[in-house]
Design an enzyme around this catalytic site. Structure first.
Site, short mmCIF file in Angstrom:
data_model
loop_
_atom_site.label_atom_id
_atom_site.label_comp_id
_atom_site.label_asym_id
_atom_site.label_seq_id
_atom_site.Cartn_x
_atom_site.Cartn_y
_atom_site.Cartn_z
N TYR A 58 1.89 -5.61 -8.21
CA TYR A 58 2.50 -4.39 -7.69
C TYR A 58 3.85 -4.72 -7.07
O TYR A 58 4.85 -4.05 -7.34
CB TYR A 58 1.58 -3.77 -6.64
CG TYR A 58 2.12 -2.55 -5.97
CD1 TYR A 58 2.28 -1.36 -6.66
CD2 TYR A 58 2.47 -2.58 -4.61
CE1 TYR A 58 2.78 -0.24 -6.03
CE2 TYR A 58 2.96 -1.46 -3.98
CZ TYR A 58 3.12 -0.29 -4.69
OH TYR A 58 3.61 0.81 -4.05
N ASP A 90 -6.40 -0.81 1.77
CA ASP A 90 -5.32 -1.48 2.49
C ASP A 90 -4.10 -0.58 2.38
O ASP A 90 -4.00 0.20 1.43
CB ASP A 90 -4.97 -2.84 1.86
CG ASP A 90 -4.10 -2.67 0.63
OD1 ASP A 90 -4.65 -2.34 -0.44
OD2 ASP A 90 -2.86 -2.81 0.72
N GLY A 113 0.45 -9.72 -6.83
CA GLY A 113 1.86 -9.59 -7.15
C GLY A 113 2.10 -8.57 -8.26
O GLY A 113 3.22 -8.19 -8.56
N HIS A 170 -1.58 0.54 18.32
CA HIS A 170 -2.22 1.86 18.34
C HIS A 170 -2.69 2.27 16.95
O HIS A 170 -3.84 2.66 16.76
CB HIS A 170 -1.30 2.96 18.89
CG HIS A 170 -1.81 4.30 18.52
ND1 HIS A 170 -2.87 4.90 19.18
CD2 HIS A 170 -1.53 5.10 17.45
CE1 HIS A 170 -3.19 6.02 18.56
NE2 HIS A 170 -2.39 6.16 17.51
N GLY A 220 -2.80 1.59 -9.38
CA GLY A 220 -1.99 2.61 -10.02
C GLY A 220 -2.07 3.98 -9.38
O GLY A 220 -1.56 4.96 -9.95
N ASP A 270 -3.36 -9.86 -2.73
CA ASP A 270 -2.96 -9.09 -3.90
C ASP A 270 -2.21 -10.04 -4.83
O ASP A 270 -1.64 -11.04 -4.39
CB ASP A 270 -2.10 -7.88 -3.50
CG ASP A 270 -1.97 -6.87 -4.65
OD1 ASP A 270 -2.57 -7.11 -5.72
OD2 ASP A 270 -1.29 -5.85 -4.47
#
Ligand code: PRF
Length: 376
Positions: free
Chosen positions: A96, A271, A94, A340, A221, A92
């Protein structure tokens, strides 16, 4: 990078496909475990490869730029070598993290000036700089520098921000053309749709992003506090417009139910920190709902952690034992919780793919959504 559409579902917009890069093939729909600082938190590489076995994981430009810093990653020969992971990585941009993590930031046309959440030092991210950093990190898929607007966001701010994200996209593309790859393999570039929760802005942004001609496209967003129904409505508008023959990545989403609903709307990649973060605090996702393993009611429940689970920890440990590990704050509890949850998320998207190919995705999805929507 190449994307092959394998099957389209008849009853929904779900698709099964395969993305191929120099680091292998990614079967879609896919969930990408988050490895923010060059580690999927709490998981050894051997467990990640053998027990969870994702085709791709995610790293964060913002964190890796601050620590270990790009110079170290370059010396290592890129992030794959540094962390000993030879399958795919996506970073990503950055766009965000700068907004959600840094102590304070100033957003201007030029870029974002921000204060590090680690030592308070000042830094500047511009679209150009972020492309260079992502070249140094060396992920297989790299993201455009964008502004993720908060929720709620007033219309005029959302509109101005979206246009700036579009101008930043043009700068990213221009600069990337002038910046060669560092490690010999290809890096695919994905632009990001913004537009907050406004239909007309989402439509306009999706059209702009679709026209940029990238090999894959992302939706940003969303999952920033809006009701799920609003998120689905925005995804639907955007996937109508984004080209069918290219993968679609919905950033930072989400719960198991969010993932199935968005697969049904034509999203291929996801993700989220949820399986790893919640796994570390004892919140476990299962086919039949969500468990808080710290709850006293599991104190003497010696049944398997998850009788329907497909990860080895699900059969190897009892609920009572894992509860005990959380009660005494042992690291092993957090490791088991993480394995898990990641195992469950991978099972969920692989199962979704199987059902898309088998042609019964929609009825399976409806059943799963109903049965997962419980707290146990
Ligand atoms: N932009 C970027 N990364 C992101 C988001 C975004 O809008 C989101 C929003 N859910 C998560 N990660 N660059």
């Amino acid at each position: 990078m190449q994307f092959n559409l394998v099957t389209k579902d008849a009853a929904s917009k779900a698709r099964a496909g395969a993305i191929t890069t120099d680091h292998g093939t990614i079967e879609t729909p896919i969930f990408m475990p988050v490895g923010t600082v060059a580690t999927v938190k709490g998981v050894h590489q051997r467990e990640l490869e053998q027990d969870i076995s994702p085709d791709i994981i995610l790293g964060n430009t913002y964190h890796l730029y601050l620590r270990p810093q790009t110079e170290i990653l370059e010396k290592a020969g890129g992030l794959h070598k540094f962390m000993n992971w030879d399958r795919n990585i996506l970073t990503d941009s950055g766009g965000y993290q700068v907004y959600s993590l840094s102590a304070n930031r100033k957003i201007k046309e030029e870029g974002v000036k921000f204060k590090s959440h680690i030592d308070g030092s000042f830094h500047m991210f511009t679209p150009e700089r972020v492309m260079e950093i992502q070249r140094s990190i060396g992920a297989d898929i790299i993201m455009a520098f964008d502004e993720c607007t908060p929720y709620p966001c007033d219309y005029n701010y959302a509109k101005r921000s979206m246009h700036m994200t579009h101008r930043w996209l043009d700068r990213c593309i221009n600069h990337l053309e002038k910046t060669p790859v560092k490690y010999g393999y290809d890096q695919a570039f994905f632009p990001i749709v913004q537009g907050s929760t406004y239909k007309d802005l989402r439509k306009q942004s999706a059209e702009y992003i679709a026209n940029s001609g990238a090999v894959g496209n992302a939706i940003g967003g969303l999952s920033v506090g809006e009701p799920a129904e609003e998120m689905y409505a925005m995804t639907e508008i955007v996937t109508e417009i984004l080209p069918e023959e290219k993968p679609r990545y919905l950033m930072g989403v989400g719960t198991p139910i969010n993932i199935l609903e968005n697969i049904a709307l034509g999203v291929d990649m996801f993700d989220c920190v949820m399986p790893t973060r919640n796994g570390r605090n004892g919140t476990l996702f299962t086919q039949h709902g969500t468990i808080n393993i710290k709850n006293k009611k599991w104190e003497d429940d010696f049944s398997p952690l998850d009788p329907d689970g497909t990860t080895w920890v699900d059969a190897a440990y009892s609920k009572a034992y894992v509860r005990h590990l959380f009660t005494v704050s042992e690291a092993l509890g957090r490791q088991i919780g993480t394995l898990h949850n990641l195992g469950f998320y991978m099972w969920l998207v692989r199962e979704a793919r199987k059902h898309i190919i088998a042609g019964d995705f929609y009825t399976w999805k409806e059943k799963m959504v109903k049965q997962m929507d419980k707290r146990l």
